[in-house]
Write a protein that holds these residues in place. Structure first.
Motif, PDB file in Angstrom:
ATOM      1  N   GLY A  23     -23.903   1.158   0.107  1.00 58.33           N
ATOM      2  CA  GLY A  23     -24.384   0.734  -1.208  1.00 58.33           C
ATOM      3  C   GLY A  23     -25.893   0.671  -1.235  1.00 58.33           C
ATOM      4  O   GLY A  23     -26.502  -0.148  -0.554  1.00 58.33           O
ATOM      5  N   GLY A  46     -29.218  -4.965  -3.065  1.00 58.75           N
ATOM      6  CA  GLY A  46     -29.058  -5.519  -1.720  1.00 58.75           C
ATOM      7  C   GLY A  46     -29.210  -4.459  -0.644  1.00 58.75           C
ATOM      8  O   GLY A  46     -29.987  -4.615   0.304  1.00 58.75           O
ATOM      9  N   GLU A  96     -24.563   6.041   0.010  1.00 63.37           N
ATOM     10  CA  GLU A  96     -24.651   5.756  -1.433  1.00 63.37           C
ATOM     11  C   GLU A  96     -24.320   7.048  -2.180  1.00 63.37           C
ATOM     12  O   GLU A  96     -24.954   8.071  -1.939  1.00 63.37           O
ATOM     13  CB  GLU A  96     -26.086   5.283  -1.764  1.00 63.37           C
ATOM     14  N   PRO A  97     -23.325   7.018  -3.090  1.00 63.65           N
ATOM     15  CA  PRO A  97     -22.923   8.276  -3.732  1.00 63.65           C
ATOM     16  C   PRO A  97     -23.944   8.849  -4.714  1.00 63.65           C
ATOM     17  O   PRO A  97     -24.047  10.060  -4.851  1.00 63.65           O
ATOM     18  CB  PRO A  97     -21.621   7.898  -4.461  1.00 63.65           C
ATOM     19  N   TYR A 154     -30.491   5.794  -8.638  1.00 58.62           N
ATOM     20  CA  TYR A 154     -29.941   4.457  -8.927  1.00 58.62           C
ATOM     21  C   TYR A 154     -30.590   3.955 -10.210  1.00 58.62           C
ATOM     22  O   TYR A 154     -31.811   3.857 -10.292  1.00 58.62           O
ATOM     23  CB  TYR A 154     -30.276   3.523  -7.764  1.00 58.62           C
ATOM     24  N   CYS A 161     -29.361  -2.125 -13.279  1.00 59.24           N
ATOM     25  CA  CYS A 161     -28.794  -2.924 -14.379  1.00 59.24           C
ATOM     26  C   CYS A 161     -29.881  -3.833 -14.930  1.00 59.24           C
ATOM     27  O   CYS A 161     -29.928  -4.092 -16.136  1.00 59.24           O
ATOM     28  CB  CYS A 161     -27.631  -3.765 -13.876  1.00 59.24           C
ATOM     29  N   ALA A 218     -18.171   5.560   0.778  1.00 56.72           N
ATOM     30  CA  ALA A 218     -17.461   4.986   1.922  1.00 56.72           C
ATOM     31  C   ALA A 218     -16.037   4.703   1.456  1.00 56.72           C
ATOM     32  O   ALA A 218     -15.830   4.077   0.417  1.00 56.72           O
ATOM     33  CB  ALA A 218     -18.147   3.703   2.371  1.00 56.72           C
ATOM     34  N   SER A 263     -23.038  -3.739   0.653  1.00 55.27           N
ATOM     35  CA  SER A 263     -23.610  -4.267  -0.600  1.00 55.27           C
ATOM     36  C   SER A 263     -23.127  -3.385  -1.753  1.00 55.27           C
ATOM     37  O   SER A 263     -23.913  -2.700  -2.409  1.00 55.27           O
ATOM     38  CB  SER A 263     -25.143  -4.280  -0.517  1.00 55.27           C
ATOM     39  N   ARG A 280     -21.479 -10.841 -12.447  1.00 48.37           N
ATOM     40  CA  ARG A 280     -22.824 -10.276 -12.252  1.00 48.37           C
ATOM     41  C   ARG A 280     -23.748 -10.704 -13.405  1.00 48.37           C
ATOM     42  O   ARG A 280     -23.408 -10.496 -14.570  1.00 48.37           O
ATOM     43  CB  ARG A 280     -22.667  -8.752 -12.194  1.00 48.37           C
ATOM     44  N   ASP A 335     -23.832  -9.100  -5.071  1.00 42.90           N
ATOM     45  CA  ASP A 335     -22.752  -9.524  -5.967  1.00 42.90           C
ATOM     46  C   ASP A 335     -21.419  -9.666  -5.241  1.00 42.90           C
ATOM     47  O   ASP A 335     -20.572 -10.462  -5.648  1.00 42.90           O
ATOM     48  CB  ASP A 335     -22.569  -8.495  -7.090  1.00 42.90           C
ATOM     49  N   SER A 370     -27.288 -11.821  -8.884  1.00 40.73           N
ATOM     50  CA  SER A 370     -28.410 -11.150  -9.553  1.00 40.73           C
ATOM     51  C   SER A 370     -29.086 -10.180  -8.594  1.00 40.73           C
ATOM     52  O   SER A 370     -28.903 -10.268  -7.370  1.00 40.73           O
ATOM     53  CB  SER A 370     -29.442 -12.184 -10.027  1.00 40.73           C
ATOM     54  N   GLY A 371     -29.902  -9.287  -9.157  1.00 44.79           N
ATOM     55  CA  GLY A 371     -30.659  -8.353  -8.331  1.00 44.79           C
ATOM     56  C   GLY A 371     -31.656  -9.090  -7.451  1.00 44.79           C
ATOM     57  O   GLY A 371     -31.867  -8.738  -6.289  1.00 44.79           O
ATOM     58  N   PHE A 372     -32.274 -10.118  -8.018  1.00 44.44           N
ATOM     59  CA  PHE A 372     -33.237 -10.918  -7.268  1.00 44.44           C
ATOM     60  C   PHE A 372     -32.534 -11.582  -6.092  1.00 44.44           C
ATOM     61  O   PHE A 372     -33.022 -11.574  -4.952  1.00 44.44           O
ATOM     62  CB  PHE A 372     -33.852 -11.966  -8.212  1.00 44.44           C
TER      63      PHE A 372
END
Ligand code: FAD
Length: 423
Positions: A39, A43, A65-66, A70, A73, A109, A135, A192, A320, A330-332
């Motif tokens: 991911g 994270g 990561e596919p 990115y 959000c 994965a 993540s 989220r 998350d 959160s992203g933070f």
């Protein structure tokens, strides 16, 4: 004693082993410890970058990561409000690969073999690890909203994973008939970005006020209360009076059914025709956490000090997907947890210093042009969980200058955190 080359290498390896035992050649003959990260979001990208950067090449880092780009959000609601372009939310993995030496594998994965310590990918690879960091963000709980599943997400988008879903939702808002209805089905806790649905309502209202001022917004909400509620409600009253109606659980907001073909929303049996229906279902940890067998219920429990799984000390879960305690999803938070985890993983694998875990989070939301509000806290690791130490929140009735400064602070944060993630 005069050393020949073979003897010198042997002596040097033994000496290195005295001071940095974890760096000894692995059982399978691989010279460096290997960290695999699944991911590449808030994270995972942060953890990958920090481990690679701080270990100076002592650890092999692979990021699975596919997607090639990115889309965050965070700030995707601002795109819905017309304050950001989609391009400005997109980030590539090129710098992580080129400047930090991270092996970026664009693949899914599909499984984790915890005994063999390998990750399987959809592309058919088997990737070994000494430590695995997951993540994967969120997936949706099947059947959480009656009538909705992933096959209906084109008619009724969630836009809770950013990118094409967010673009679709905005196109639908733009195509609404004058005086039409935008409905949102809000998720139950935990989910989220607790202020996310309500910032979204603000941004959609902002757009509708400019282009479709007689339109209505209807929120069906299973929760009694929500993040920054007082701030949002005061802001909606000031800026979008009469446009937004929220139906909480007292009036059936927790008894919802949708029909994506008929474009209807039923709240406690009361059916409404809607033009846009933004369904944000209940959430759970990204599926790979389940496949790894480290979830309990919907989330993956972790130890607060290093984000290691409570079920497998060689796996860490960030962001998350984890159940860690008091931090919001959160992203933070994910970025903050990633740095603690990276430090702990590096310490475990190379013997480097491990610092005490400290975490922080701030969630900003935009209510209208230059009208930003925030809520945040600092946290520490206890034996039980990541525990809140202290916090702050914007006040109702702040001046325009304070709100503008808060918004500007959030723009600086966006630039800073995305650089911290992607280099
Ligand atoms: C509308 C909205 C607004 C938001 N606003 C904010 C905000 O203002 N501030 C803030 O801090 N947070 C905000 N957030 C929350 C934030 O986006 C998430 O909390 C954060 O992205 C979580 O990071 P993560 O690493 O757990 O997951 P993600 O960032 O979602 O990353 C997960 C990654 O894992 C990949 N993945 C999943 N499964 C696999 C697999 N099997 N194999 C390989 N890769 C996989 C995915 O492709 C994805 O790239 C917002 C969220 C939304 C929806």
């Amino acid at each position: 004693m005069k050393l020949n080359r073979r003897a010198f290498i042997g002596t040097a390896a033994a000496a290195a082993g005295t001071f940095a035992a974890p760096l000894l050649v692995r059982a399978d003959g691989h010279a460096k410890p290997r960290v695999v990260i699944v991911g590449g979001g808030a994270g995972g990208a942060t953890a990958a970058r920090y481990i690679a950067k701080d270990s100076n090449g002592e650890i092999d880092v692979t990021l699975i990561e596919p997607t090639r780009t990115y889309y965050t959000c965070f700030f995707s609601n601002l795109y819905l409000g017309g304050f950001r372009t989609m391009d400005s939310l997109g980030h590539s993995y090129g710098t992580l690969a080129a400047e930090y030496g991270i092996n970026v594998v664009h693949d899914w994965a599909t499984g984790v073999d915890r005994d063999a310590k390998t990750v399987a990918t959809a592309g058919g690879y088997t990737i070994p690890y000494d430590r695995l960091i997951l993540s994967p963000g969120i997936d949706f709980v099947d059947g959480a909203v009656a009538g909705w599943d992933v096959t209906s997400q084109n008619a009724m988008p969630h836009a809770y994973k950013a990118g094409s879903q967010t673009e679709l939702l905005r196109a639908q808002v733009e195509a609404m008939p004058q005086g039409g209805t935008y409905a949102m089905v809000a998720p139950p806790n935990p989910f989220r970005c607790p202020p996310g649905p309500y910032e979204r309502v603000s941004m959609v209202a902002h757009m509708l006020k400019e282009t479709n001022p007689t339109a209505k917004i209807l929120i069906a909400d299973p929760k009694e209360k929500f993040s920054k509620q007082g701030l949002f409600e005061a802001g909606w009253n000031d800026h979008y009076a009469g446009m937004i109606e929220r139906v909480g659980p007292d009036f059936g907001g927790d008894n919802i059914e949708v029909d994506p073909n008929a474009m209807t929303l039923s709240i406690d049996g009361d059916v409404t025709n809607v033009d846009v229906c933004n369904v944000i279902p209940a959430m759970k940890a990204g599926k790979i956490a389940d496949l790894a067998g480290i979830t309990e219920g919907n989330w993956a429990p972790v130890n607060a000090a290093d984000l290691s799984s409570k079920m497998d000390e060689n796996i860490h879960v960030l962001g998350d997907a984890c159940a860690q305690g008091d931090m919001p999803k959160s992203g933070f938070s994910a970025n903050s947890q990633a740095k603690v985890c990276a430090n702990a993983v590096r310490g475990a694998l190379t013997g480097s210093t491990v610092f005490p875990a400290r975490f922080a989070n701030t969630c900003w939301s935009l209510i209208d042009t230059n009208n930003g509000v925030k809520v945040g806290a600092s946290y520490e690791a206890t034996d039980e969980k990541i525990a809140k130490v202290d916090g702050f929140i914007s006040e109702v009735g702040e001046s325009a200058e304070v709100r503008q400064a808060t918004f500007e602070e959030s723009v600086g944060w966006y630039d800073g955190i995305t650089a911290d993630m992607f280099g």
